[in-house]
Design an enzyme around this catalytic site. Structure first.
Site, short mmCIF file in Angstrom:
data_model
loop_
_atom_site.label_atom_id
_atom_site.label_comp_id
_atom_site.label_asym_id
_atom_site.label_seq_id
_atom_site.Cartn_x
_atom_site.Cartn_y
_atom_site.Cartn_z
N SER A 1 0.68 -1.16 0.01
CA SER A 1 0.10 -0.03 0.06
C SER A 1 0.94 1.21 0.07
CB SER A 1 -0.88 0.11 1.30
OG SER A 1 -1.18 -1.20 1.48
N HIS B 1 -8.81 -5.29 -8.54
CA HIS B 1 -7.49 -4.92 -8.09
C HIS B 1 -6.73 -5.54 -9.01
CE1 HIS B 1 -5.60 -4.26 -4.35
NE2 HIS B 1 -6.35 -3.38 -4.08
N HIS C 1 -2.23 -11.33 1.89
CA HIS C 1 -2.12 -11.22 3.19
C HIS C 1 -2.59 -12.38 4.28
CE1 HIS C 1 -2.27 -6.96 1.46
NE2 HIS C 1 -1.24 -6.79 2.52
N TYR D 1 -4.04 -12.09 6.83
CA TYR D 1 -5.43 -11.99 7.21
C TYR D 1 -6.78 -12.34 6.30
CZ TYR D 1 -4.96 -7.32 4.94
OH TYR D 1 -4.85 -6.36 4.06
N GLU D 2 -6.32 -12.41 5.16
CA GLU D 2 -7.22 -12.89 4.02
C GLU D 2 -7.92 -14.12 4.29
OE1 GLU D 2 -6.09 -11.74 0.04
OE2 GLU D 2 -4.59 -10.31 1.03
N ALA E 1 2.94 -0.56 4.11
CA ALA E 1 2.51 0.43 4.66
C ALA E 1 2.44 0.24 6.47
CB ALA E 1 1.15 1.03 4.51
N MET F 1 0.89 -5.31 8.73
CA MET F 1 0.14 -6.71 8.66
C MET F 1 0.77 -7.46 7.51
SD MET F 1 -3.65 -5.22 9.35
CE MET F 1 -4.19 -4.35 10.52
N SER F 2 1.98 -7.33 7.09
CA SER F 2 2.73 -8.23 6.03
C SER F 2 4.30 -8.54 6.06
CB SER F 2 2.30 -7.41 4.84
OG SER F 2 3.14 -6.32 4.58
N ASN G 1 0.59 6.19 9.75
CA ASN G 1 -0.17 6.78 10.81
C ASN G 1 0.61 6.50 12.06
OD1 ASN G 1 -1.46 3.92 9.82
ND2 ASN G 1 -1.16 3.93 12.23
N HIS H 1 -8.84 2.09 7.55
CA HIS H 1 -8.20 1.71 6.36
C HIS H 1 -8.26 3.01 5.42
CE1 HIS H 1 -6.35 -0.76 3.43
NE2 HIS H 1 -7.42 -0.83 2.57
N1 HPA Z 1 -1.07 -1.32 12.37
C1 HPA Z 1 -1.13 -2.39 11.50
N2 HPA Z 1 -1.07 -2.17 10.37
C2 HPA Z 1 -0.78 -0.89 9.62
C3 HPA Z 1 -0.95 0.15 10.25
C4 HPA Z 1 -1.07 0.07 11.84
O1 HPA Z 1 -1.26 1.12 12.56
N3 HPA Z 1 -0.97 1.33 9.61
C5 HPA Z 1 -0.65 0.81 8.15
N4 HPA Z 1 -0.72 -0.55 8.24
#
Ligand code: HPA
Length: 284
Positions: free
Chosen positions: A33, A64, A90, A92-93, A120, A215-216, A239, A251
């Protein structure tokens, strides 16, 4: 040793990559991302859909992009051929953390030497606010899950002491200095998601020595090291992690911040990859 099924998928994918693109580029990048602008820098690019590559991840979101883009990246000091993987699986999918194994093994079998993983992340450090870039120096596998579960043979006991290649890290730092870009460095902790972390989890991760959370990347680094690829990791802070700012985590915020910083991230990525053409260990 790998399962016969995986083995066949890798063999078929390598054949397809070879017939589409010819010899493998030395470098491949997984675009996370916020990093997709990097494709705009690719010259003479040709693409191949993951749908043509057995065992590559299937996109779960309609429309996508899921493809390999091969072309050249030009920088101030050189030109480097590269394969960009747009779209990743990922954990989580599906709950499966081995979803990138075939893709990464295929890159290695094709002849790729270096894998650049991008993502990201949430920042755990005030000196790396949203928009910052961090070079991953090490990781923490918080879920303690492995994409190598079920593998046979002694190669499965992968040494993770220098998972993030020292020479490639030095190279990235050099490129950042030259571009006068503030590049953070630190430890990435993998949280499986898809829910964001709690503030208590973030305080725990910070106490563990983590600097960014996402998460990756971690399952991919493990699979890539097992396959014998050299790995570099670049994280874009979108963030401050949970509890470290008053901003609610969504998201949409991740995507919005990724978009705001994506151009600079992509520019840096292109310079880093193009500059790899200078490195003796990659050229030869
Ligand atoms: N936590 C987990 N994964 C993320 C975050 C986060 O704050 N920001 C972007 N991907």
């Amino acid at each position: 040793m790998e399962s016969t099924h995986t083995h066949h998928q890798v063999a078929a994918s390598v054949q397809r990559l070879q017939s589409q693109f010819g010899a493998a580029p030395e470098v491949a990048v997984v675009l996370g991302s916020g990093w997709s602008d990097a494709t705009l820098q690719v010259q003479d690019g040709t693409a191949l859909s993951y749908a043509e590559l057995p065992g590559f991840p299937r996109p779960r979101v309609e429309g996508h992009v899921a493809e390999v883009l091969v072309g050249r990246l030009a920088g101030p000091t050189g030109v480097q051929r590269v394969a960009m993987l747009r779209g990743r699986a990922h954990t989580y999918e599906t709950g499966d953390c081995a979803g990138m194994n075939v893709a990464l093994r295929s890159l290695k079998a094709w002849g790729v030497k270096v894998l650049v993983l991008t993502n990201a992340s949430g920042s755990l450090r005030p000196h790396m606010p949203a928009g910052s870039l961090m070079l991953i120096t090490d990781h923490i596998n918080a879920p303690q899950r492995s994409p190598l579960t079920g593998e046979q043979g002694s190669e499965r006991f992968v040494d993770m002491a220098h998972a993030y290649d020292l020479e490639l890290r030095a190279h990235a730092v050099k490129v950042a200095r030259r571009s006068q870009l503030a590049l953070g460095q630190g430890v990435y902790v993998w949280a499986q998601g898809p829910q964001f972390e709690t503030p208590a989890e973030i305080r725990m991760f910070a106490a563990w020595g983590a600097d960014a959370v996402g998460m990756s990347t971690v399952p991919e680094t493990i699979a890539a090291r097992h396959a014998g690829l050299r790995v570099m990791g670049l994280a874009l802070m979108t963030n401050m992690a949970a509890g470290l700012s008053t901003e609610a985590l969504t998201h949409a915020l991740t995507l919005q911040q990724a978009k705001a910083s994506g151009q600079r991230a992509a520019q840096f990525l292109a310079e880093v990859v193009a500059g790899m053409s200078e490195l003796e260990s990659i050229r030869s």
